[in-house]
Each structure stands twice: as structure tokens, then as C-alpha cells.
Design an enzyme around this catalytic site. Structure first.
Site, mmCIF file in Angstrom:
data_model
loop_
_atom_site.group_PDB
_atom_site.id
_atom_site.type_symbol
_atom_site.label_atom_id
_atom_site.label_comp_id
_atom_site.label_asym_id
_atom_site.label_seq_id
_atom_site.Cartn_x
_atom_site.Cartn_y
_atom_site.Cartn_z
ATOM 1 N N ASP A 251 -17.335 7.001 -2.303
ATOM 2 C CA ASP A 251 -15.837 7.278 -1.466
ATOM 3 C C ASP A 251 -15.693 8.194 -0.752
ATOM 4 O O ASP A 251 -15.936 9.723 -1.221
ATOM 5 C CB ASP A 251 -14.813 6.513 -2.479
ATOM 6 C CG ASP A 251 -12.755 6.319 -0.909
ATOM 7 O OD1 ASP A 251 -13.476 6.278 -0.279
ATOM 8 O OD2 ASP A 251 -12.141 6.395 -2.581
ATOM 9 N N GLN B 30 -9.578 -3.765 -3.799
ATOM 10 C CA GLN B 30 -11.736 -3.314 -2.990
ATOM 11 C C GLN B 30 -12.088 -4.128 -4.288
ATOM 12 O O GLN B 30 -13.722 -3.862 -3.928
ATOM 13 C CB GLN B 30 -11.684 -1.859 -2.583
ATOM 14 C CG GLN B 30 -12.425 -1.905 -2.638
ATOM 15 C CD GLN B 30 -13.086 -2.541 -0.801
ATOM 16 O OE1 GLN B 30 -12.299 -2.307 0.107
ATOM 17 N NE2 GLN B 30 -14.066 -2.715 -1.030
ATOM 18 N N ARG C 276 0.541 -0.868 0.086
ATOM 19 C CA ARG C 276 0.193 0.259 -0.087
ATOM 20 C C ARG C 276 0.493 1.061 -0.237
ATOM 21 O O ARG C 276 1.821 1.249 1.016
ATOM 22 C CB ARG C 276 -0.809 -0.019 1.481
ATOM 23 C CG ARG C 276 -1.463 1.115 1.496
ATOM 24 C CD ARG C 276 -2.517 1.266 2.333
ATOM 25 N NE ARG C 276 -4.132 0.542 1.902
ATOM 26 C CZ ARG C 276 -5.450 0.916 2.246
ATOM 27 N NH1 ARG C 276 -5.709 1.460 3.450
ATOM 28 N NH2 ARG C 276 -6.257 0.196 1.806
ATOM 29 N N HIS D 282 -7.225 0.882 -6.683
ATOM 30 C CA HIS D 282 -7.951 -0.500 -5.782
ATOM 31 C C HIS D 282 -8.098 -1.131 -6.166
ATOM 32 O O HIS D 282 -9.523 -1.560 -5.361
ATOM 33 C CB HIS D 282 -8.212 1.252 -4.433
ATOM 34 C CG HIS D 282 -8.290 0.259 -3.356
ATOM 35 N ND1 HIS D 282 -7.488 -1.363 -2.868
ATOM 36 C CD2 HIS D 282 -9.471 0.623 -1.814
ATOM 37 C CE1 HIS D 282 -7.685 -1.239 -1.498
ATOM 38 N NE2 HIS D 282 -8.966 -0.449 -0.722
ATOM 39 N N ARG E 47 -13.412 -8.302 0.846
ATOM 40 C CA ARG E 47 -12.194 -8.651 0.823
ATOM 41 C C ARG E 47 -11.364 -9.865 1.462
ATOM 42 O O ARG E 47 -10.054 -10.124 0.924
ATOM 43 C CB ARG E 47 -11.439 -7.436 2.395
ATOM 44 C CG ARG E 47 -12.452 -5.670 1.922
ATOM 45 C CD ARG E 47 -11.364 -5.624 0.217
ATOM 46 N NE ARG E 47 -10.318 -5.545 -0.123
ATOM 47 C CZ ARG E 47 -9.543 -4.361 0.154
ATOM 48 N NH1 ARG E 47 -10.300 -3.395 1.401
ATOM 49 N NH2 ARG E 47 -7.954 -4.316 -0.028
ATOM 50 N N CYS F 242 -16.040 1.692 0.141
ATOM 51 C CA CYS F 242 -15.321 0.472 0.494
ATOM 52 C C CYS F 242 -15.101 0.883 1.562
ATOM 53 O O CYS F 242 -14.019 0.353 2.014
ATOM 54 C CB CYS F 242 -14.041 1.095 -0.067
ATOM 55 S SG CYS F 242 -13.487 2.965 -0.174
HETATM 56 N N1 NVA Z 1 -10.338 6.671 -1.678
HETATM 57 C C1 NVA Z 1 -9.264 6.244 -0.167
HETATM 58 C C2 NVA Z 1 -9.637 5.008 -0.012
HETATM 59 C C3 NVA Z 1 -9.047 4.448 0.858
HETATM 60 C C4 NVA Z 1 -9.489 2.721 1.136
HETATM 61 C C5 NVA Z 1 -8.040 7.034 -0.481
HETATM 62 O O1 NVA Z 1 -7.151 6.412 -0.780
HETATM 63 O O2 NVA Z 1 -7.997 6.912 0.900
HETATM 64 N N1 CP Z 2 -11.355 0.000 2.020
HETATM 65 C C1 CP Z 2 -10.266 -0.480 2.567
HETATM 66 O O1 CP Z 2 -9.030 -0.438 1.899
HETATM 67 O O2 CP Z 2 -10.458 -0.177 3.891
HETATM 68 P P1 CP Z 2 -8.817 0.026 4.934
HETATM 69 O O3 CP Z 2 -8.142 1.252 4.530
HETATM 70 O O4 CP Z 2 -9.355 -0.192 6.629
HETATM 71 O O5 CP Z 2 -7.429 -0.880 4.700
#
Ligand code: NVA
Ligand code: CP
Length: 304
Positions: free
Chosen positions: A219, A134, A104, A131, A288, A259
Site C-alpha cells: 500500500d 478492502q 470513511r 480497512h 469491492r 488496494c
Molecule cells: N492506507 C491508505 C489506504 C487507501 C485506500 C490510506 O489510508 O490512505
Molecule cells: N482502495 C480504496 O479504498 O480506494 P479509494 O480510496 O479510492 O476508495
């Protein structure tokens, strides 16, 4: 056989992606029946997190344990990654010691560089651009609740962000129509939209976009790394809240997905999020676990 990576949904053929979703549904049923399978015995997943996470960390770590393997949490704060060791060097070292890596991170190119130098499969666990894990869960959730998304109308309301880009790729892979309702200045990447052809359109007005939809998703308005833009974005996204009123313009059996984590009262109303007749967010979060187990099995079976 080469090493297979999962950096975007487009790294899989349509058949492979559909197969992973079917397998995820099967793995969920097996787990509910108490049937364990341990294809990852003695295997280790390296998990590099440069951003926070609840769902992703828990689902990968629990998933590996349930499949007989183990997972290593690697934070830049206490590895040499945070002290500037090159990604290419880290990839060569880490991938000689573990069997799969999930990352990540911020820039998507970090994932691409790591994958280029890795001897083992690399999974995108969220980048600024995509992502895809997801989306595996979202697709599984739609299939479980309503059947195939092929030919359906899906509407994305909100920011043209990493999740939106992965919805665009899902529209290509599952052949559904995707409408994107975002304020001007917050559009998804033009080239990602263009590559999806006429399946994807930008519809500024959320009511027009949602009309006749089968599936509506949103989101947060400020993603991780955009915290300083929070106030600016609150203003820019006025009118983009997804609530019961907006959902009343969708088809009567439309589902709502997010998500998570959600900001109640910003991009989604608390009432809609908690309305389990429409909102499938808890199944979506649970999936997930199942979807990533199916993904990891696929990558292991199709790499050498
Ligand atoms: N768009 C959000 C998704 C979090 C799971 C982010 O990147 O923070
Ligand atoms: N939806 C998602 O990826 O959640 P987290 O940021 O908690 O991993």
C-alpha cells in the site's frame, strides 16, 4: 436479533466471513449473466466521507443502485458534521432516516461512537486503524485466483497501517501465516499483532519476508492524513519497493495485490503493477463492488 455492524473483520464469525466471500463470488457471476436481484428496493445507504475516495464511493453507490436501492453522499463540508454536531447526535438522526450507513473517517472511535448510537448497520469504509471492506475484496480475489488462503503464506510489505491491521485480522479469520516487512518505526499496532498469536510475525528484510510467499501485498507509504510526512516516509521506506526482483523470491504462482491508488516507482514498480500474470489489482478493485453487495445483504438479513 440485534443490529449488526462491520467495523472490523472480527465483527463476523469465520463462518459468516467465509459465507460473504462465497456470496460475493456468486453475485459477481449473476451480474455477469445479467441477472439482477433487488433486495434493497426502497432502501437508502448513507455514505459519510471525511476523506477522499474513488473505489469505495463508486462501489457502494453503484452496488446500492444495482440492488434496487439508492445512496446518499454526505460530506462534512456541506453537512453539520463539519460544523461540530456531535457524532452521537448525527448517528441518532441519520439512522432514523436511512437503512444502512457507511463511514470513511480518521479516528476509529468515530465509527464506534456512531455505531453505538445507530439504529441501523454501520460499515467501516476506512478509518486510520482498519480497512475491512478492502480485505473482503482481497480475500475474494485470492479465492477466485488460487483457492482458499487457509494455510498459505502472505507477506505485507510497507507501512504497518490500516490495511496492514486488516491483513492481520484476515490472517486470524482465514488462518494463514502473515509476515510483515516494515521499516523500524512503522510497525503495526503491537496489541493487534499480539492478538493474532504466532500466525503473524515482523520480518524486517523484505526479501526474507517474501521468500516462499503465496501472496504479496503493499500500500502507499503515506496514507490519507499523513501528507506532511511524505518526504520523511520516502526515505524511511527505501528498499521496500515491490517489483519483479522482490517477487522472484516468492513462490512461482504468487499473486500481488495493492488496494490502490498506487504510487508507481514508490511502493510498487509500474512494471509489476501492470504484469497481469502476477498482479491481480484490477480484479481486486472490481471485487469491492461484489464483496460489499454481499456484505450489505448479510447485514440487512441479520439485523432488525
Ligand atoms: N492506507 C491508505 C489506504 C487507501 C485506500 C490510506 O489510508 O490512505
Ligand atoms: N482502495 C480504496 O479504498 O480506494 P479509494 O480510496 O479510492 O476508495
Amino acid at each position: 436479533m440485534a443490529v449488526r455492524h462491520f467495523l472490523t473483520l472480527l465483527d463476523l464469525s469465520k463462518e459468516e466471513l467465509h459465507g460473504i466471500i462465497e456470496r460475493a463470488i456468486e453475485l459477481k457471476a449473476l451480474r455477469n449473466q445479467g441477472v439482477a436481484s433487488e433486495p434493497f428496493r426502497n432502501k437508502v445507504l448513507g455514505m459519510i466521507f471525511e476523506k477522499s475516495s474513488t473505489r469505495t464511493r463508486v462501489s457502494f453507490e453503484a452496488g446500492m443502485a444495482q440492488m434496487g436501492g439508492s445512496a446518499l453522499f454526505l460530506s462534512p463540508r456541506d453537512t453539520q458534521l463539519g460544523r461540530g454536531e456531535p457524532i452521537e447526535d448525527s448517528a441518532r438522526v441519520i439512522s432514523r432516516m436511512v437503512d444502512m450507513v457507511m463511514i470513511r473517517t480518521f479516528g476509529h472511535n468515530v465509527l464506534e461512537r456512531f455505531a453505538e448510537y445507530s439504529k441501523v448497520p454501520v460499515i467501516n469504509a476506512l478509518s486510520d486503524s482498519y480497512h475491512p471492506c478492502q480485505l473482503l475484496a482481497d480475500l475474494q480475489t485470492y479465492v477466485e485466483h488460487r483457492g482458499s488462503p487457509e494455510g498459505k503464506v502472505v507477506t505485507w510489505v510497507g507501512d504497518g497501517n490500516n490495511m496492514c491491521h486488516s491483513y492481520i485480522n484476515a490472517a486470524r479469520q482465514y488462518d494463514f501465516e502473515l509476515r510483515i516487512a516494515c521499516p523500524e518505526g512503522y510497525d503495526p499496532d503491537e496489541s493487534i499483532v499480539a492478538a493474532a498469536g504466532d500466525r503473524v510475525s515482523i520480518v524486517r528484510n523484505p526479501v526474507d519476508a517474501v521468500r516462499g510467499s503465496d501472496w504479496v501485498a503493499t500500500d502507499v507509504w503515506a496514507s490519507m492524513g499523513q501528507e506532511t510526512e511524505q518526504q520523511l516516509r520516502l526515505k524511511a521506506f527505501e528498499g521496500f519497493l515491490v517489483d519483479h526482483e522482490l517477487m522472484s523470491h516468492a513462490n512461482s504462482d504468487a499473486v500481488f495485490m495493492h488496494c490502490l491508488p498506487a504510487h508507481r516507482g514508490e511502493e510498487v514498480s509500474g512494471g509489476l503493477l501492470e504484469d497481469e500474470k502476477i498482479s491481480v489489482v484490477w480484479d481486486e478493485a472490481e471485487n469491492r463492488l461484489h464483496a460489499q453487495k454481499a456484505l450489505m445483504e448479510f447485514l440487512q438479513d441479520n439485523s432488525n
